[in-house]
Design a protein around this motif. Structure first.
Motif, mmCIF file in Angstrom:
data_model
loop_
_atom_site.group_PDB
_atom_site.id
_atom_site.type_symbol
_atom_site.label_atom_id
_atom_site.label_comp_id
_atom_site.label_asym_id
_atom_site.label_seq_id
_atom_site.Cartn_x
_atom_site.Cartn_y
_atom_site.Cartn_z
ATOM 1 N N ALA A 101 0.830 -1.013 0.095
ATOM 2 C CA ALA A 101 0.063 0.158 0.011
ATOM 3 C C ALA A 101 0.818 1.191 0.038
ATOM 4 O O ALA A 101 2.041 1.126 0.540
ATOM 5 C CB ALA A 101 -0.831 0.004 1.188
ATOM 6 N N ASP A 102 0.399 2.281 -0.635
ATOM 7 C CA ASP A 102 1.320 3.577 -0.575
ATOM 8 C C ASP A 102 1.225 4.187 0.660
ATOM 9 O O ASP A 102 2.197 4.721 1.019
ATOM 10 C CB ASP A 102 0.401 4.702 -1.491
ATOM 11 C CG ASP A 102 0.516 4.222 -2.822
ATOM 12 O OD1 ASP A 102 1.735 3.411 -3.336
ATOM 13 O OD2 ASP A 102 -0.359 4.601 -3.601
ATOM 14 N N SER A 103 0.208 3.789 1.407
ATOM 15 C CA SER A 103 0.420 4.525 2.860
ATOM 16 C C SER A 103 -0.433 3.485 3.912
ATOM 17 O O SER A 103 -1.542 2.754 3.342
ATOM 18 C CB SER A 103 -0.209 5.802 3.091
ATOM 19 O OG SER A 103 -1.297 5.988 2.803
ATOM 20 N N HIS A 105 9.451 1.705 -0.478
ATOM 21 C CA HIS A 105 10.240 0.424 -0.118
ATOM 22 C C HIS A 105 10.690 0.077 -1.599
ATOM 23 O O HIS A 105 10.362 0.371 -2.725
ATOM 24 C CB HIS A 105 9.199 -0.660 0.102
ATOM 25 C CG HIS A 105 8.248 -1.003 -1.074
ATOM 26 N ND1 HIS A 105 8.593 -2.103 -1.889
ATOM 27 C CD2 HIS A 105 6.838 -0.578 -1.526
ATOM 28 C CE1 HIS A 105 7.584 -2.258 -2.863
ATOM 29 N NE2 HIS A 105 6.734 -1.505 -2.527
ATOM 30 N N ARG A 106 11.837 -0.716 -1.548
ATOM 31 C CA ARG A 106 12.727 -1.397 -2.646
ATOM 32 C C ARG A 106 12.852 -2.826 -2.272
ATOM 33 O O ARG A 106 13.813 -3.107 -2.061
ATOM 34 C CB ARG A 106 13.940 -0.600 -3.021
ATOM 35 C CG ARG A 106 13.759 0.731 -3.372
ATOM 36 C CD ARG A 106 13.348 1.002 -4.780
ATOM 37 N NE ARG A 106 14.458 0.288 -5.415
ATOM 38 C CZ ARG A 106 14.758 0.401 -6.613
ATOM 39 N NH1 ARG A 106 13.649 0.867 -7.488
ATOM 40 N NH2 ARG A 106 15.634 -0.336 -7.185
ATOM 41 N N ALA A 107 11.806 -3.471 -2.209
ATOM 42 C CA ALA A 107 11.903 -5.056 -2.167
ATOM 43 C C ALA A 107 12.441 -5.751 -2.937
ATOM 44 O O ALA A 107 13.123 -6.799 -2.828
ATOM 45 C CB ALA A 107 10.657 -5.615 -1.523
ATOM 46 N N ASP A 108 12.264 -5.502 -4.207
ATOM 47 C CA ASP A 108 12.671 -6.186 -5.385
ATOM 48 C C ASP A 108 12.947 -7.735 -5.357
ATOM 49 O O ASP A 108 11.746 -8.283 -5.227
ATOM 50 C CB ASP A 108 14.294 -5.595 -5.761
ATOM 51 C CG ASP A 108 14.112 -3.839 -6.177
ATOM 52 O OD1 ASP A 108 13.078 -3.672 -6.449
ATOM 53 O OD2 ASP A 108 15.191 -3.388 -5.664
ATOM 54 N N ILE A 110 10.888 -7.388 4.779
ATOM 55 C CA ILE A 110 12.123 -6.803 4.241
ATOM 56 C C ILE A 110 11.721 -5.422 4.191
ATOM 57 O O ILE A 110 12.257 -4.324 4.415
ATOM 58 C CB ILE A 110 12.323 -7.538 2.663
ATOM 59 C CG1 ILE A 110 13.229 -8.583 2.881
ATOM 60 C CG2 ILE A 110 13.173 -6.406 1.929
ATOM 61 C CD1 ILE A 110 13.484 -9.356 1.725
ATOM 62 N N VAL A 111 10.444 -4.957 3.806
ATOM 63 C CA VAL A 111 9.702 -3.526 3.883
ATOM 64 C C VAL A 111 10.108 -2.993 4.981
ATOM 65 O O VAL A 111 10.456 -1.787 5.420
ATOM 66 C CB VAL A 111 8.381 -3.435 3.221
ATOM 67 C CG1 VAL A 111 7.753 -2.107 3.364
ATOM 68 C CG2 VAL A 111 8.350 -3.781 1.607
ATOM 69 N N LYS A 136 15.344 0.627 9.182
ATOM 70 C CA LYS A 136 16.873 1.206 8.915
ATOM 71 C C LYS A 136 16.874 2.557 8.183
ATOM 72 O O LYS A 136 18.000 3.136 7.956
ATOM 73 C CB LYS A 136 17.608 0.257 8.093
ATOM 74 C CG LYS A 136 17.700 -1.010 8.599
ATOM 75 C CD LYS A 136 18.831 -0.720 10.100
ATOM 76 C CE LYS A 136 19.365 -2.103 10.537
ATOM 77 N NZ LYS A 136 20.307 -1.769 11.609
ATOM 78 N N ARG A 137 15.665 3.082 8.103
ATOM 79 C CA ARG A 137 15.618 4.357 7.165
ATOM 80 C C ARG A 137 16.252 4.395 5.727
ATOM 81 O O ARG A 137 16.635 5.471 5.364
ATOM 82 C CB ARG A 137 16.116 5.696 7.935
ATOM 83 C CG ARG A 137 15.367 5.731 9.416
ATOM 84 C CD ARG A 137 15.888 6.963 10.084
ATOM 85 N NE ARG A 137 15.205 6.867 11.491
ATOM 86 C CZ ARG A 137 14.218 7.635 11.605
ATOM 87 N NH1 ARG A 137 13.596 8.253 10.597
ATOM 88 N NH2 ARG A 137 13.663 7.841 12.817
ATOM 89 N N MET A 138 15.990 3.215 5.233
ATOM 90 C CA MET A 138 16.476 3.150 3.948
ATOM 91 C C MET A 138 15.661 3.719 2.921
ATOM 92 O O MET A 138 14.471 3.569 3.082
ATOM 93 C CB MET A 138 16.919 1.446 3.627
ATOM 94 C CG MET A 138 17.926 1.012 4.547
ATOM 95 S SD MET A 138 17.970 -0.903 4.458
ATOM 96 C CE MET A 138 18.551 -1.008 2.874
ATOM 97 N N HIS A 139 15.945 4.069 1.597
ATOM 98 C CA HIS A 139 15.216 4.236 0.370
ATOM 99 C C HIS A 139 14.261 5.178 0.549
ATOM 100 O O HIS A 139 13.060 5.149 0.177
ATOM 101 C CB HIS A 139 14.632 3.064 -0.279
ATOM 102 C CG HIS A 139 15.550 1.888 -0.426
ATOM 103 N ND1 HIS A 139 16.492 2.232 -1.412
ATOM 104 C CD2 HIS A 139 15.788 0.536 0.014
ATOM 105 C CE1 HIS A 139 17.431 0.984 -1.455
ATOM 106 N NE2 HIS A 139 16.927 0.020 -0.537
ATOM 107 N N GLY A 140 14.405 6.491 1.324
ATOM 108 C CA GLY A 140 13.632 7.380 1.342
ATOM 109 C C GLY A 140 12.636 7.072 2.939
ATOM 110 O O GLY A 140 12.018 8.164 3.087
ATOM 111 N N PHE A 141 12.654 6.140 3.334
ATOM 112 C CA PHE A 141 11.839 5.950 4.654
ATOM 113 C C PHE A 141 12.370 6.961 5.738
ATOM 114 O O PHE A 141 11.690 7.341 6.885
ATOM 115 C CB PHE A 141 11.964 4.456 5.299
ATOM 116 C CG PHE A 141 10.978 3.754 4.603
ATOM 117 C CD1 PHE A 141 9.606 3.866 4.343
ATOM 118 C CD2 PHE A 141 11.426 2.556 3.798
ATOM 119 C CE1 PHE A 141 8.870 3.504 3.883
ATOM 120 C CE2 PHE A 141 10.460 1.797 3.095
ATOM 121 C CZ PHE A 141 9.227 2.049 3.202
#
Length: 131
Positions: free
Chosen positions: A43-45, A56-59, A115-116, A122-127
């Motif tokens: 979800a977007d939020s 998120h970037r779970a890939d 993973i998300v 960890k505040r990764m990818h814009g979090f």
């Protein structure tokens, strides 16, 4: 960087509760809202706390972990079944094929949620820009 921005960035997010919330497919922030809109679409939020989850970037990570876990479980199961019971090959192939598909479908969204949640903690990818 201002003092308030440094305080905001250094604010720690606990990783273990976030991981458990992700495994339950819940929002890593509040643990109440659903993380997914569908089977695997994040979800977007969050519908409860309005935490932005679109960063998120779970890939391929969830798919890799799913294959790793399912292969180890079923590899042990195949060895055990063949060593102890010696079922007919088609019976064994059918049982383990159904088992691998079922276990994969069960684990994939849970591991993606985890993973998300790790990325959020960890505040990764814009979090890091959201609360």
């Amino acid at each position: 960087m201002t003092d308030t921005a440094q305080i905001f960035v250094s604010e720690e997010r606990p990783i273990k509760p976030a991981m458990w919330r992700g495994l339950r497919r819940k929002c890593p922030n509040c643990g109440e809202g659903h993380m997914f809109d569908g089977y695997l679409k994040v979800a977007d939020s969050c519908p409860v706390c309005n935490e932005n989850l679109s960063h998120h970037r779970a890939d391929d990570g969830p798919a890799y972990l799913t294959i790793l876990i399912v292969a180890h479980i079923l590899g042990f199961g195949i060895h055990f079944a063949w060593s102890w019971f010696r079922p007919e090959p088609m019976v064994m192939a059918t049982i383990f094929t159904v088992g691998s598909v079922a276990l994969s479908l069960f684990l994939l969204p849970r591991l993606k949620g985890m993973i998300v949640a790790i990325q959020w903690a960890k505040r990764m990818h814009g979090f890091g820009n959201s609360n």
